[in-house]
Design a protein around this motif. Structure first.
Motif, PDB file in Angstrom:
ATOM      1  N   ALA A   1       0.845  -1.201   0.000  1.00  0.00           N
ATOM      2  CA  ALA A   1       0.000   0.000   0.000  1.00  0.00           C
ATOM      3  C   ALA A   1       0.876   1.244   0.000  1.00  0.00           C
ATOM      4  CB  ALA A   1      -0.913  -0.003   1.225  1.00  0.00           C
ATOM      5  N   HIS A   2       0.866   1.974  -1.100  1.00  0.00           N
ATOM      6  CA  HIS A   2       1.654   3.204  -1.190  1.00  0.00           C
ATOM      7  C   HIS A   2       0.718   4.391  -0.969  1.00  0.00           C
ATOM      8  CE1 HIS A   2       5.413   5.213  -2.495  1.00  0.00           C
ATOM      9  NE2 HIS A   2       4.568   6.211  -2.790  1.00  0.00           N
ATOM     10  N   MET A   3       0.511   4.736   0.296  1.00  0.00           N
ATOM     11  CA  MET A   3      -0.511   5.722   0.652  1.00  0.00           C
ATOM     12  C   MET A   3       0.043   7.090   1.049  1.00  0.00           C
ATOM     13  SD  MET A   3      -3.453   4.436   0.161  1.00  0.00           S
ATOM     14  CE  MET A   3      -3.283   3.114  -1.021  1.00  0.00           C
ATOM     15  N   GLN A   4       1.368   7.252   1.110  1.00  0.00           N
ATOM     16  CA  GLN A   4       1.996   8.540   1.405  1.00  0.00           C
ATOM     17  C   GLN A   4       2.030   8.900   2.892  1.00  0.00           C
ATOM     18  OE1 GLN A   4       3.716   9.029  -1.519  1.00  0.00           O
ATOM     19  NE2 GLN A   4       3.262  11.185  -1.339  1.00  0.00           N
ATOM     20  N   GLN A   5       1.032   8.494   3.640  1.00  0.00           N
ATOM     21  CA  GLN A   5       0.976   8.780   5.074  1.00  0.00           C
ATOM     22  C   GLN A   5       0.695   7.468   5.801  1.00  0.00           C
ATOM     23  OE1 GLN A   5       1.797  11.686   6.198  1.00  0.00           O
ATOM     24  NE2 GLN A   5       1.658  12.909   4.333  1.00  0.00           N
ATOM     25  N   LEU A   6       1.546   7.118   6.751  1.00  0.00           N
ATOM     26  CA  LEU A   6       1.422   5.831   7.415  1.00  0.00           C
ATOM     27  C   LEU A   6       0.092   5.676   8.132  1.00  0.00           C
ATOM     28  CD1 LEU A   6       2.745   3.150   8.208  1.00  0.00           C
ATOM     29  CD2 LEU A   6       3.748   4.314  10.181  1.00  0.00           C
ATOM     30  N   ASP A   7      -0.480   6.758   8.617  1.00  0.00           N
ATOM     31  CA  ASP A   7      -1.746   6.624   9.341  1.00  0.00           C
ATOM     32  C   ASP A   7      -2.869   6.142   8.426  1.00  0.00           C
ATOM     33  OD1 ASP A   7      -1.760   9.131   8.029  1.00  0.00           O
ATOM     34  OD2 ASP A   7      -3.251   9.921   9.402  1.00  0.00           O
TER      35      ASP A   7
ATOM     36  N   GLY B   1       5.656   5.392   0.878  1.00  0.00           N
ATOM     37  CA  GLY B   1       5.425   6.794   0.562  1.00  0.00           C
ATOM     38  C   GLY B   1       5.633   7.754   1.706  1.00  0.00           C
ATOM     39  N   SER B   2       5.593   7.269   2.942  1.00  0.00           N
ATOM     40  CA  SER B   2       5.706   8.183   4.089  1.00  0.00           C
ATOM     41  C   SER B   2       7.135   8.309   4.603  1.00  0.00           C
ATOM     42  CB  SER B   2       4.812   7.709   5.240  1.00  0.00           C
ATOM     43  OG  SER B   2       5.315   6.516   5.811  1.00  0.00           O
ATOM     44  N   HIS B   3       8.018   7.414   4.176  1.00  0.00           N
ATOM     45  CA  HIS B   3       9.413   7.398   4.639  1.00  0.00           C
ATOM     46  C   HIS B   3       9.502   7.228   6.157  1.00  0.00           C
ATOM     47  CE1 HIS B   3      11.072   9.695   0.873  1.00  0.00           C
ATOM     48  NE2 HIS B   3       9.993   8.986   0.578  1.00  0.00           N
TER      49      HIS B   3
ATOM     50  N   ASN C   1       7.058  -0.787   7.696  1.00  0.00           N
ATOM     51  CA  ASN C   1       7.538   0.296   6.842  1.00  0.00           C
ATOM     52  C   ASN C   1       8.996   0.585   7.178  1.00  0.00           C
ATOM     53  OD1 ASN C   1       6.820   2.140   4.742  1.00  0.00           O
ATOM     54  ND2 ASN C   1       7.040   3.814   6.187  1.00  0.00           N
ATOM     55  N   THR C   2       9.732   1.102   6.209  1.00  0.00           N
ATOM     56  CA  THR C   2      11.082   1.612   6.450  1.00  0.00           C
ATOM     57  C   THR C   2      11.205   2.959   5.767  1.00  0.00           C
ATOM     58  OG1 THR C   2      11.985   0.549   4.477  1.00  0.00           O
ATOM     59  CG2 THR C   2      12.118  -0.690   6.542  1.00  0.00           C
ATOM     60  N   THR C   3      12.311   3.633   5.994  1.00  0.00           N
ATOM     61  CA  THR C   3      12.539   4.909   5.334  1.00  0.00           C
ATOM     62  C   THR C   3      13.112   4.680   3.937  1.00  0.00           C
ATOM     63  OG1 THR C   3      13.471   7.122   5.629  1.00  0.00           O
ATOM     64  CG2 THR C   3      14.859   5.265   6.287  1.00  0.00           C
ATOM     65  N   SER C   4      13.625   5.726   3.305  1.00  0.00           N
ATOM     66  CA  SER C   4      13.866   5.728   1.861  1.00  0.00           C
ATOM     67  C   SER C   4      15.329   5.522   1.470  1.00  0.00           C
ATOM     68  CB  SER C   4      13.397   7.068   1.300  1.00  0.00           C
ATOM     69  OG  SER C   4      14.135   8.122   1.898  1.00  0.00           O
ATOM     70  N   ASN C   5      15.561   5.535   0.144  1.00  0.00           N
ATOM     71  CA  ASN C   5      16.878   5.701  -0.473  1.00  0.00           C
ATOM     72  C   ASN C   5      17.866   4.581  -0.138  1.00  0.00           C
ATOM     73  OD1 ASN C   5      19.088   8.601  -0.914  1.00  0.00           O
ATOM     74  ND2 ASN C   5      18.342   7.098  -2.368  1.00  0.00           N
ATOM     75  N   TYR C   6      17.360   3.336  -0.079  1.00  0.00           N
ATOM     76  CA  TYR C   6      18.211   2.162   0.157  1.00  0.00           C
ATOM     77  C   TYR C   6      18.909   2.188   1.516  1.00  0.00           C
ATOM     78  CZ  TYR C   6      17.839   1.212  -4.905  1.00  0.00           C
ATOM     79  OH  TYR C   6      17.386   0.946  -6.175  1.00  0.00           O
ATOM     80  N   LYS C   7      18.336   2.887   2.483  1.00  0.00           N
ATOM     81  CA  LYS C   7      19.015   3.016   3.768  1.00  0.00           C
ATOM     82  C   LYS C   7      18.801   1.829   4.691  1.00  0.00           C
ATOM     83  CE  LYS C   7      19.087   6.995   5.862  1.00  0.00           C
ATOM     84  NZ  LYS C   7      18.620   8.242   6.507  1.00  0.00           N
TER      85      LYS C   7
END
Length: 620
Positions: free
Chosen positions: A224-230, A249-251, A287-293
């Motif tokens: 689910a790519h919803m931008q906001q985790l909530d 989407g929320s990083h 969820n995890t954050t972005s950019n292959y971190k």
């Protein structure tokens, strides 16, 4: 590990928002190493999934179009390096995020389909709430749902089936219903029409889930790519039969107490978030954050009825695995995939040349961090807004206000020191570091820094707005501000200052709003004590982004009557380059970023000013 007769243990390895920027040149190979190490521990029980935003406009994406990449990628074309990396890492399915569409559906097609020397995506893209039948670039890539993912690369579906060991898992995709207002979707249909109607969205997703259940599949994962985790959390209680939601989407960096985080990172919540589905069964949200971190890792048991067993999730095993040097060593120092190394090295050669071209100096870290530019004023937000204002005034001297969206800033300009351990400066934020290989000195701001931060290269548009319309615009900009949310619409401004209270109802949050001259003197009070002041029809000339002027992030500009709109043909990157060269070529930019309590242009009244504050804030 299994404790229940007839149960199955799954290792889910996941990530989202790869959005490769310059750090990915180092992080992608390390991510591959950690991924390979974790996969080796559960060789016949692992599923590898992406929750979207697999690429984003910027230097990394563009570097694949350099002729030097032709032999490696089959043909020089933007984004091929990004997809080649994900293929090499073994991702088995991905949902569509919003950034997949940033350059239109024709570009989406060129990255999915294969040709003689380029395999396209070795995985299918998924989304249950997008209709591709109406888009000429993508309609022929749509295939029947619920097929084995391994048999349908280079395709689009609502859902697929992936067999792990002897167990079948259903995977469904869902994309933010706000897609049309934040990306370039062509003729793709986006549902539900009301993006805030979570019940309608859940019903669309449920139809795909039910189709899998009807085939006898009782273990289901939602990407689910919803931008906001909530939003993903709120969807959990509306769905039946879903066991895991992989958010995107929320990083948002979720982790557990045993996870070691990279320097500068902080936990945004527990991993996984556990909720109860509409059918009364447990559901895990990760969820995890972005950019292959980070590599997200969920190892969980499923009972014979296909239900996830929360008690089987061991925080010593599951969680966020940092893809830094220490993370590689901690997971066994596995080699990364050779193709990942080959592609990132080739991209580095192309990208590095841009670091030699510098425009100005800074003595401070320029804050473009997502959690900052989407929630408060930052020094990079101010600098880029001022640069846009300067560029606009060269065309029209009557322009007095600059407004842009924080979501258009994708990266800070600077670095974070250290890798932890015994480094006493670890976590310190510093100006851009030197790059001796191309002659760049510490503190110099390069073409690469600018392109990496302002990746969309948004064009500037001039508009005339009334005082009442300006109030509406700022109200819209802060309307989605709330704890835990990072709305891309949040404004960064120049030539004005305002205060707002996010605890008040949307539409009445702006408490004060002043237009200011170049010396920060108030020249017009537009809002005072929450009320519009003076003639509501008096006008102001502003510069904004063409994206916002066209209704991007749902800004209301298109709803206003004709306002002498002028597309300047100048992009944000060029505006910042010129502004730096004119003002900071020899005297460095020296305004440090401060806390939200000390901000001067945008003041969130819900954040109290500390008694010890030395900011010297001027009254709004």
């Amino acid at each position: 590990m299994s404790a229940i007769p007839g149960s199955f243990v799954l290792q889910l390895l996941h990530a989202s928002d790869f959005e490769a920027g310059i750090p990915a040149l180092d992080d992608a190979p390390r991510f591959s190493s950690v991924l390979n190490a974790l996969r080796s521990q559960f060789p016949n029980q692992t599923l590898t999934l992406s929750s979207g935003d697999n690429y984003i406009p910027g230097p990394f994406l563009a570097a694949s179009s350099d002729p030097s990449l032709k032999s490696l990628l089959g043909r020089e074309d933007i984004g091929r390096g990004d997809i080649t990396i994900l293929n090499a890492m073994g991702f088995q399915a991905s949902v569509f995020g919003n950034h997949e569409f940033d350059q239109g559906t024709r570009q989406v097609r060129t990255l999915i389909v294969k040709d003689k020397a380029y395999p396209g995506t070795s995985f299918p893209y998924l989304s249950a709430n997008l209709n591709f039948a109406t888009d000429s670039s993508l309609r022929d890539l749509v295939v029947q749902d619920n097929q084995a993912a391994s048999t349908i690369p280079n395709s689009i579906a609502k859902s697929v089936v992936i067999t792990v060991g002897a167990e079948r898992f259903g995977v469904v995709g869902a994309t933010t219903p706000m897609l049309r207002s934040i990306s370039t979707t062509g003729d793709v249909g986006v549902f539900p029409p009301n993006s805030a109607d979570l019940d309608a969205l859940a019903a669309i997703i449920q139809a795909s889930v039910d189709a899998l259940i009807a085939q006898g599949i009782n273990k289901i994962i939602l990407l689910a790519h919803m931008q906001q985790l909530d939003i993903e959390v709120n969807l959990a209680g509306r769905l039946r039969g879903v066991d895991i939601i992989v958010a995107g989407g929320s990083h948002t960096l979720l982790c557990d107490r045993t996870d070691r985080l990279r320097v500068g990172d902080t936990s945004k919540g527990v991993y996984p978030i556990l909720r109860t589905s509409a059918s009364g069964e447990p559901i895990a949200i990760v969820n995890t954050t972005s950019n292959y971190k980070y590599v997200g890792r969920l190892v969980a048991e499923f009972d014979p009825q296909g239900r996830i067993v929360p008690g089987s999730i061991d925080p010593n095993i599951s969680g966020a695995y940092a893809a830094d040097d220490r993370g590689v060593i901690a997971t066994g120092n596995f080699p990364p995939d050779p193709k990942v190394v080959q592609v990132t090295q080739a991209l580095r050669q192309v990208i590095n040349t841009k670091d030699a071209n510098t425009f100005g100096l800074t003595n401070v870290y320029l804050n473009g961090e997502r959690n900052s530019v989407r929630t408060e004023e930052t020094n990079l937000g101010n600098l880029t807004a001022d640069a846009n204002l300067s560029a606009a005034r060269k065309i029209d001297s009557s322009v007095v206000i600059s407004l842009k969206n924080g979501g258009g800033i994708r990266e800070s300009i600077g670095a974070i020191v250290g890798s932890g351990g015994n480094d006493p400066n670890a976590g310190k934020k510093i100006p851009p570091v030197a790059n001796p290989s191309v002659g760049k000195k510490a503190g110099e701001i390069s073409q690469l820094d600018i392109e990496n931060s302002l990746r969309f290269h948004n064009q500037l548009t001039l508009l005339t707005v009334t005082a009442q319309q300006l109030q509406q615009v700022i109200e819209h900009g802060v309307a989605d501000t709330a704890p835990g949310r990072t709305p891309g619409r949040f404004p960064q401004v120049g030539g004005m200052a305002f205060t707002f209270n996010p605890n008040l109802p949307a539409g009445s949050r702006v408490i004060s709003l002043n237009v200011r001259d170049r010396n920060d003197n108030i020249i017009d009070t537009v809002v005072q004590n929450g009320q519009l002041v003076g003639n509501p029809n008096r006008t102001f000339r502003i510069v904004t982004l063409k994206f916002l002027a066209g209704g991007g992030d749902r800004y209301p500009f298109p709803k206003f009557p004709a306002t002498n709109s002028l597309d300047t043909g100048i992009g944000e990157q060029k505006a910042l380059q010129d502004y730096l060269a004119e003002n900071f070529a020899s005297n460095p930019y020296n305004i440090p970023d401060v806390s939200a309590a000390e901000d001067r242009r945008i003041r969130n009244l819900a954040v109290p000013i500390p008694a010890t504050s030395q900011s010297g804030n001027t009254p709004f």
